[in-house]
Write a protein that holds these residues in place. Structure first.
Motif, PDB file in Angstrom:
ATOM      1  N   THR A  31       3.855 -24.503  17.056  1.00  0.00           N
ATOM      2  CA  THR A  31       3.972 -25.955  17.042  1.00  0.00           C
ATOM      3  C   THR A  31       5.213 -26.265  16.219  1.00  0.00           C
ATOM      4  O   THR A  31       5.382 -25.742  15.118  1.00  0.00           O
ATOM      5  CB  THR A  31       2.737 -26.614  16.400  1.00  0.00           C
ATOM      6  OG1 THR A  31       1.581 -26.269  17.174  1.00  0.00           O
ATOM      7  CG2 THR A  31       2.878 -28.124  16.347  1.00  0.00           C
ATOM      8  N   VAL A  32       6.075 -27.087  16.755  1.00  0.00           N
ATOM      9  CA  VAL A  32       7.346 -27.418  16.113  1.00  0.00           C
ATOM     10  C   VAL A  32       7.355 -28.918  15.837  1.00  0.00           C
ATOM     11  O   VAL A  32       7.085 -29.718  16.738  1.00  0.00           O
ATOM     12  CB  VAL A  32       8.535 -27.030  17.026  1.00  0.00           C
ATOM     13  CG1 VAL A  32       9.852 -27.285  16.332  1.00  0.00           C
ATOM     14  CG2 VAL A  32       8.415 -25.583  17.485  1.00  0.00           C
TER      15      VAL A  32
ATOM     16  N   GLY B 123      12.193 -30.227   9.265  1.00  0.00           N
ATOM     17  CA  GLY B 123      11.517 -29.549  10.363  1.00  0.00           C
ATOM     18  C   GLY B 123      10.598 -28.453   9.873  1.00  0.00           C
ATOM     19  O   GLY B 123      10.820 -27.879   8.806  1.00  0.00           O
ATOM     20  N   ARG B 124       9.576 -28.200  10.657  1.00  0.00           N
ATOM     21  CA  ARG B 124       8.664 -27.113  10.325  1.00  0.00           C
ATOM     22  C   ARG B 124       8.104 -26.484  11.590  1.00  0.00           C
ATOM     23  O   ARG B 124       7.993 -27.149  12.630  1.00  0.00           O
ATOM     24  CB  ARG B 124       7.561 -27.560   9.385  1.00  0.00           C
ATOM     25  CG  ARG B 124       6.770 -28.713   9.850  1.00  0.00           C
ATOM     26  CD  ARG B 124       5.906 -29.295   8.739  1.00  0.00           C
ATOM     27  NE  ARG B 124       4.574 -29.549   9.266  1.00  0.00           N
ATOM     28  CZ  ARG B 124       3.450 -29.377   8.618  1.00  0.00           C
ATOM     29  NH1 ARG B 124       3.466 -28.934   7.385  1.00  0.00           N
ATOM     30  NH2 ARG B 124       2.299 -29.635   9.170  1.00  0.00           N
TER      31      ARG B 124
ATOM     32  N   ALA C 188      16.451 -26.818  15.658  1.00  0.00           N
ATOM     33  CA  ALA C 188      17.601 -27.575  16.162  1.00  0.00           C
ATOM     34  C   ALA C 188      17.326 -28.097  17.573  1.00  0.00           C
ATOM     35  O   ALA C 188      17.706 -29.225  17.914  1.00  0.00           O
ATOM     36  CB  ALA C 188      18.858 -26.708  16.137  1.00  0.00           C
ATOM     37  N   GLN C 189      16.652 -27.294  18.394  1.00  0.00           N
ATOM     38  CA  GLN C 189      16.307 -27.762  19.734  1.00  0.00           C
ATOM     39  C   GLN C 189      15.308 -28.910  19.684  1.00  0.00           C
ATOM     40  O   GLN C 189      15.359 -29.823  20.509  1.00  0.00           O
ATOM     41  CB  GLN C 189      15.789 -26.614  20.586  1.00  0.00           C
ATOM     42  CG  GLN C 189      16.893 -25.664  20.991  1.00  0.00           C
ATOM     43  CD  GLN C 189      16.467 -24.629  21.996  1.00  0.00           C
ATOM     44  OE1 GLN C 189      15.467 -24.788  22.715  1.00  0.00           O
ATOM     45  NE2 GLN C 189      17.236 -23.556  22.073  1.00  0.00           N
ATOM     46  N   ALA C 190      14.417 -28.893  18.708  1.00  0.00           N
ATOM     47  CA  ALA C 190      13.478 -30.010  18.561  1.00  0.00           C
ATOM     48  C   ALA C 190      14.226 -31.289  18.189  1.00  0.00           C
ATOM     49  O   ALA C 190      13.918 -32.365  18.704  1.00  0.00           O
ATOM     50  CB  ALA C 190      12.409 -29.679  17.527  1.00  0.00           C
ATOM     51  N   VAL C 191      15.225 -31.175  17.314  1.00  0.00           N
ATOM     52  CA  VAL C 191      16.056 -32.335  16.977  1.00  0.00           C
ATOM     53  C   VAL C 191      16.805 -32.810  18.218  1.00  0.00           C
ATOM     54  O   VAL C 191      16.874 -34.017  18.494  1.00  0.00           O
ATOM     55  CB  VAL C 191      17.032 -32.006  15.830  1.00  0.00           C
ATOM     56  CG1 VAL C 191      18.027 -33.139  15.628  1.00  0.00           C
ATOM     57  CG2 VAL C 191      16.276 -31.717  14.541  1.00  0.00           C
ATOM     58  N   ALA C 192      17.357 -31.873  18.990  1.00  0.00           N
ATOM     59  CA  ALA C 192      18.071 -32.239  20.218  1.00  0.00           C
ATOM     60  C   ALA C 192      17.137 -32.918  21.217  1.00  0.00           C
ATOM     61  O   ALA C 192      17.531 -33.875  21.900  1.00  0.00           O
ATOM     62  CB  ALA C 192      18.718 -31.002  20.842  1.00  0.00           C
TER      63      ALA C 192
ATOM     64  N   ALA D 105       6.552 -30.522  19.340  1.00  0.00           N
ATOM     65  CA  ALA D 105       6.729 -29.739  20.558  1.00  0.00           C
ATOM     66  C   ALA D 105       5.922 -28.455  20.470  1.00  0.00           C
ATOM     67  O   ALA D 105       5.519 -28.022  19.384  1.00  0.00           O
ATOM     68  CB  ALA D 105       8.208 -29.406  20.751  1.00  0.00           C
ATOM     69  N   SER D 106       5.711 -27.847  21.630  1.00  0.00           N
ATOM     70  CA  SER D 106       5.082 -26.532  21.677  1.00  0.00           C
ATOM     71  C   SER D 106       6.128 -25.523  22.135  1.00  0.00           C
ATOM     72  O   SER D 106       7.057 -25.857  22.864  1.00  0.00           O
ATOM     73  CB  SER D 106       3.890 -26.539  22.640  1.00  0.00           C
ATOM     74  OG  SER D 106       4.332 -26.796  23.961  1.00  0.00           O
TER      75      SER D 106
END
Length: 157
Positions: free
Chosen positions: A107-108, A125-126, A64-68, A38-39
């Motif tokens: 960048t996520v 995550g990074r 956490a939002q990227a996982v969601a 994600a960006s």
């Protein structure tokens, strides 16, 4: 018949069970069965410091939002709405910046390491800025089948 998922990139808010200033991701760039990219652009908002930057701990919320969003995309592909989940914690979080600067383009990336049928999961995550990793973590998450049993208030006796 399961509806086709919209093409990527797409706004992260379309995959998250929350909205408004709490959403820290901009767009979902790619997503598959195991990963999501994600960006995010750092903007003043709910978690911001006085100068508009985000404190280092906000990196955990970004991840956490990227996982969601990954989970929301999986739900969308299955013809279901995005569901709430819980960040249980992290085994290790390292942030290499004192703050995420206002206007910074991030960048996520998250990768599913483990997930079981009960809804427990572990994600690596990074967060990168200009191609350099500035934060990383291993996130422990839980997404129950029935969220209402965790969100209902019980009347005091």
């Amino acid at each position: 018949m399961t509806p086709a998922a919209p093409d990527l990139p797409m706004p992260a808010s379309a995959l998250l069970p929350h909205s408004g200033d709490i959403v820290l991701l901009d767009d979902i760039v790619s997503c598959d069965d195991e990963t999501l990219a994600a960006s995010a652009t750092v903007r003043p908002g709910l978690f911001s410091l006085a100068d508009g930057s985000l404190p280092p701990w906000a990196g955990l919320e970004i991840l956490a939002q990227a996982v969601a969003a990954w989970s929301g995309r999986q739900s969308l592909l299955a013809g279901q709405p995005a569901r709430m989940g819980f960040l249980l914690g992290t085994r290790h979080y390292e942030c290499r910046v004192d703050a995420f600067a206002p206007g910074a383009a991030l960048t996520v990336q998250v990768t599913r390491a483990l997930q079981d049928d009960s809804g427990m999961g572990i994600f690596e995550g990074r967060i990168l800025q200009d191609g350099r990793e500035i934060a990383h973590a291993r996130l422990n998450v839980y997404q129950p089948g029935d969220i209402s049993s965790y969100t209902q208030e019980i009347e005091p006796a």
